[in-house]
Design an enzyme around this catalytic site. Structure first.
Site, PDB file in Angstrom:
ATOM      1  N   ILE A 166       0.831  -1.202   0.000  1.00  0.00           N
ATOM      2  CA  ILE A 166       0.000   0.000   0.000  1.00  0.00           C
ATOM      3  C   ILE A 166       0.865   1.250   0.000  1.00  0.00           C
ATOM      4  O   ILE A 166       0.414   2.348   0.328  1.00  0.00           O
ATOM      5  CB  ILE A 166      -1.002   0.016   1.190  1.00  0.00           C
ATOM      6  CG1 ILE A 166      -0.272   0.040   2.535  1.00  0.00           C
ATOM      7  CG2 ILE A 166      -1.923  -1.191   1.120  1.00  0.00           C
ATOM      8  CD1 ILE A 166      -1.215   0.282   3.728  1.00  0.00           C
ATOM      9  N   ALA A 182      12.890  -9.608  12.371  1.00  0.00           N
ATOM     10  CA  ALA A 182      12.226  -8.349  12.025  1.00  0.00           C
ATOM     11  C   ALA A 182      10.826  -8.202  12.610  1.00  0.00           C
ATOM     12  O   ALA A 182      10.072  -9.165  12.720  1.00  0.00           O
ATOM     13  CB  ALA A 182      12.145  -8.216  10.505  1.00  0.00           C
ATOM     14  N   GLY A 209       7.443  -5.054  12.869  1.00  0.00           N
ATOM     15  CA  GLY A 209       6.802  -4.031  12.051  1.00  0.00           C
ATOM     16  C   GLY A 209       7.193  -2.609  12.421  1.00  0.00           C
ATOM     17  O   GLY A 209       7.763  -2.357  13.472  1.00  0.00           O
ATOM     18  N   GLU A 262       2.817   1.361  11.567  1.00  0.00           N
ATOM     19  CA  GLU A 262       1.970   2.237  12.382  1.00  0.00           C
ATOM     20  C   GLU A 262       2.754   2.984  13.438  1.00  0.00           C
ATOM     21  O   GLU A 262       2.491   4.164  13.733  1.00  0.00           O
ATOM     22  CB  GLU A 262       0.864   1.406  13.044  1.00  0.00           C
ATOM     23  CG  GLU A 262      -0.153   0.895  12.025  1.00  0.00           C
ATOM     24  CD  GLU A 262      -1.094  -0.108  12.629  1.00  0.00           C
ATOM     25  OE1 GLU A 262      -2.210   0.291  13.014  1.00  0.00           O
ATOM     26  OE2 GLU A 262      -0.709  -1.289  12.734  1.00  0.00           O
TER      27      GLU A 262
END
Lengths: 761, 153
Positions: free
Chosen positions: A478, A716, A718, A721
């Site tokens: 995205i 890894a 995220g 956000e």
């Protein structure tokens, strides 16, 4: 020698050349043969009964191919919803906000579609509308107040009541108690590519949908379930999404385009204008948070009590789940285990709310982090020192049951404090006052959500006979660069050269299921699935190579497309040769699969749910200049340190933070959806809804802490956000510090800041 | 319906248009050049930026009939003989492309700037793209990419 062949580098996006030349086809660029124009008739009233709908004139109009209302829909109208079932595809007996979908038409061109909409006669009986989410909690509980949704005692979509530890005992131990109220406004994700869907219900009864969605697998499932189709009849196709930020989960346009196509037999395209996206998409709800914090004089936070109210809007959509996050997430940065949290989502006759990067975390984080800086100051402690005293650490279970393994929070606090020289403030220059503010945050790396079947991701890897590797992932790109990052993980695991791996566009006929770009899921869960698939592909190739090189598969090394026996590296094969050998032996290219399930589970002993496999942590510091005469704020410098486990693509990780800073600047200083008393959005455009521009940006300094999570792919976690969440507190704290005021209401526009400055005296 | 003739990416094109048709509509729908993007339709976001007679303009604010006889360059027209423009190369190399929706407009604004001012300051670069909204990148690597091109000469 570097630890990795690829990871940690700033590799170029796979789709870069297509995007910079304009060749790249976004969902809004999709044109299919025979495609016709779909448009939606929307309610002009915030709250009204529908007495009748007369579509005869529209249906008889030349060039009109289909008209659909709830009464004439080709499939039964069912009530659905992401987390709470309270919405229908088209309004049945009443409309609940200005923008609510009443009818849809398909016509040969835009002008005809517009004329058809104008020819539809709807007879409304106007009802009293609730457009102020705070008054809703009081007015609605009054006797006889008209309900927005039947089956509720009052206009509240959801209540959350949380009790952890013993807050009463905690407050009794407090030396000081701090109380404050914080408010944030409705904001819009403001993705540049609008919401769009092209749907074709084909003659073989298969439905093909081109969508701009953050979760293609879920959109497929939603559309199938809501239209009553077997899931294998629905195919969702997607290249990349032109921005989502939590605003593209809703299946509404896909549903309406599909039923129009069912009626007329042609592919139907419905595209929201910017105005449509402001008035009738899923913007992020306003919040009102009351926070009480008990602190000991040694700086330990001993208890908290909070009340969060988040405007739900007319229907529940993805905004509903934000309330739970806005009652909890930001507290899990710190050790305090005594917390009472209550939350309410009032229904209002305003556009339904959705999620925004952070899913509610940013709203509570604003309140919590403002209090952290405010309380630190009151205790005579530095903001970093106060946070370090209370910070959670690795291998802890936090107050809401999060099972945290890797945790670099302390390092992020220390780096930002030092890099920003947090204790030092530039001297005033006349009316220009300078200030700094800190904010820490944490977020999930893949949140378990209400996906009916499971919470996992799958991946398929296809090695062609020329040794090139195709990655088939269900996880969408995205804009965050997920496809490039997933390709890097696959290539690293497999040993293929970077130039020899490519990523397929999403086609749910081929791709396995994935949860999507939600809850910062893709790096950890999507990445692990890719790594498993790549490892399986590698094992198959190693088996073939071992026979060719007359050794055991365990001896095989595959690096940069070269294959050898580690003990005899002089004899080298190319991946191309091995792949061709596989192809000739099996009469088909190598296809390997992999999947990975999130470990988030409900703990039967505590009743708490650990929602994620891993958690990311970050600390940000902002430096701003406030003009005390105009109330204008200029962001000068920004420092952001992130524990993301392991850097996959360095430029992409930096880019996430840089974009998060811009959105945070807007959230704090300028972005605000405005509503008239009648419930109409009064600034549905980019002129009056003010997003930050290039001249607003500070110099941004990023830093990464690699804690190498035991569960993440190559460690890894995220960042999508969390790149945005702490920005809100950091900038609000910096403005408060510079102006010597307490910022409690966002956006803190120049007018509002001047008010605070004047009141301060 | 009146017809309008103009040069697009070096080629003369003639299109039948309504009076209210915008240059953006013609570029995307009649000429099939979808690289130029449509969003706000009010000149506020810059996604529709093209270069018209040397100036960066919002094609959603230009009526097709106004563009008669003009020389228009869209994002598809930047590459010369298959070689991407240095600005396009720098955008990729510097990681200035995230979702990519603002990218064509950004590149065209940057191109118009560098033609007039081959060695801009950072402030001048930011000013040149002030009319191009980006929601993903925070503009940081976009500015770096444009400065890199100006450094290389």
């Amino acid at each position: 020698m570097a630890e990795f062949e690829l990871l940690g580098q700033s590799l170029e996006r796979k789709e870069g050349p297509a995007k910079v030349t304009g060749e790249f086809i976004f969902p809004t660029d999709v044109r299919v043969p025979g495609m016709v124009v779909g448009k939606i008739l929307r309610s002009p009233h915030a709250h009204a009964l529908i007495k009748s709908i007369d579509t005869a004139a529209a249906e008889n109009m030349d060039g009109v191919l289909a008209v659909v209302t709830a009464q004439t829909c080709p499939v039964p109208i069912i009530v659905y919803g992401q987390d709470k079932v309270d919405e229908t595809m088209l309004a049945t007996d009443k409309v609940r906000y200005i923008g609510d979908e009443v009818a849809a038409v398909a016509a040969v061109d835009e002008a005809t579609a517009e004329r058809a909409l104008a020819a539809i006669r709807v007879d409304y009986e106007i009802l009293q509308a609730y457009t102020d989410y705070n008054s809703c909690l009081d007015e609605a509980s009054a006797e006889g107040a008209p309900l927005i949704h039947d089956g509720h005692a009052k206009n509240v979509a959801q209540e959350v009541h949380i009790l952890r530890g013993d807050p009463a005992k905690g407050f009794a131990q407090a030396d000081r108690v701090f109380e404050a109220e914080y408010r944030t406004s409705r904001v819009h994700q403001a993705y540049l590519e609008g919401n769009v869907a092209v749907a074709h219900y084909r003659k073989d009864a298969r439905l093909e949908i081109w969508a701009s969605t953050q979760w293609p697998s879920r959109t497929r499932e939603d559309v199938a379930a809501i239209l009553g189709l077997d899931i294998s009849r629905v195919r969702v196709l997607e290249t990349h999404v032109g921005g989502g930020f939590g605003g593209k989960f809703c299946p509404k346009l896909a549903l309406l385009a599909s039923v129009l196509s069912m009626k007329c037999g042609w592919p139907v395209r419905i595209a929201n204008s910017l105005k449509d996206d402001f008035e009738a998409a899923r913007p992020y709800g306003s919040s009102h948070i009351r926070l009480k914090t008990g602190v000991r004089k040694d700086g330990v936070i001993v208890a908290k009590e909070l009340l969060t109210i988040m405007d739900n809007g007319a229907y529940s959509a993805s905004g509903l789940a934000c309330l739970g996050v806005a009652c909890t997430r930001a507290n899990n940065v710190y050790k305090c285990k005594n917390i009472k949290a209550d939350g309410y989502s009032p229904y209002t006759n305003l556009v339904p709310t959705g999620a925004y990067r952070g899913y509610g975390n940013q709203s509570l984080s604003f309140a919590v982090e403002r209090e952290m800086d405010r309380i630190a100051k009151a205790l005579g402690m530095g903001p970093a020192e106060f946070r370090l005293i209370n910070a959670t650490g690795p291998n802890e279970v936090t107050v809401d049951g999060y099972v945290v393994r890797s945790n670099g929070l302390a390092d992020t606090i220390k780096w930002t404090a030092q890099a920003s020289e947090l204790g030092k403030r530039r001297p005033d220059e006349g009316p220009i006052h300078y200030g700094k503010g800190m904010s820490s945050g944490m977020h999930v790396s893949g949140n378990i959500i209400s996906y009916k079947l499971w919470d996992a991701s799958g991946a398929i890897i296809r090695v062609d006979q020329d040794g090139r590797v195709g990655l088939i992932t269900p996880e969408p790109d995205i804009g965050q660069g997920s496809h490039t990052a997933l390709a890097m993980i696959a290539a690293e695991e497999l040993g293929v050269r970077w130039e020899d791996i490519y990523v397929h566009p999403i086609d749910t006929d081929v791709a396995p299921f994935g949860v999507g770009a939600v809850g910062s899921h893709i790096t950890t869960v999507g990445g692990n699935a890719v790594k498993v698939a790549a490892a399986n592909a590698r094992a198959e190739l190693a088996a073939v190579a071992a026979r060719l090189l007359e050794c055991s598969p365990a001896d095989i090394d595959i690096t940069q497309g070269k294959v050898c026996n580690r003990a005899l590296p002089q004899r080298e094969l190319t991946l191309r040769e091995v792949a061709m050998r596989y192809y000739l032996e099996n009469y088909m290219p190598l296809v390997a699969r992999g999947s990975w399930r999130s470990v988030g589970r409900k703990n039967p002993d505590t009743g708490l749910t650990n929602p994620s496999s891993a958690y990311s942590f970050a600390t940000h510091v902002a430096e701003v200049a406030v003009d005390m005469e105009t109330g204008r704020v200029k962001a000068l410098n920004y420092w952001a340190s992130h524990d993301l486990g392991r850097v996959i693509n360095l430029a992409a990780a930096q880019g996430q933070i840089e974009g998060g800073v811009a959105q945070g600047l807007g959230f704090v200083l300028s972005e605000e959806m405005q509503f008239g008393a009648d419930g109409r959005v009064t600034n549905p455009d980019f002129l009056d809804y003010k997003c930050p521009v290039a001249t607003d940006m500070p110099a941004i300094h990023t830093h990464f802490v690699e804690t190498v999570d035991p569960l993440g792919p190559f460690g890894a976690k995220g960042i999508g956000e969390l790149a945005f969440v702490p920005v809100v507190g950091a900038i609000a704290n910096a403005v408060s510090d510079a102006a010597g005021v307490e910022v409690t209401e966002l956006p803190i526009t120049p007018v509002r800041l001047l008010e605070l400055i004047k009141r301060r005296g | 319906m009146p017809s309008v003739t103009f040069k697009v990416n070096g080629m003369e094109r003639t299109v039948a248009v309504e009076t209210a048709t915008t240059l953006l509509n013609v570029i995307r729908d009649d000429l099939g050049l979808t690289g130029t993007k449509q969003r706000c339709e009010g000149g506020d976001c810059g996604a529709c930026t093209v270069i018209m007679d040397g100036r960066a303009v919002a094609s959603c604010l230009v009526l097709a009939v106004e563009a008669a006889g003009k020389d228009i360059v869209t994002i598809e027209g930047l590459a010369k003989e298959g070689e991407p423009d240095p600005i396009q190369q720098a955008f990729i190399a510097k990681g200035a492309v995230q979702c990519g929706f603002c990218t064509p407009g950004m590149v065209m604004s940057a191109k118009a700037l560098l033609r007039k001012n081959p060695h801009p300051t950072e402030a001048q670069v930011r000013e040149a793209i002030v009319g191009n909204l980006c929601r993903c990148t925070g503009y940081a690597k976009i500015v770096e990419a444009v400065l890199e091109v100006s450094r290389r000469g």
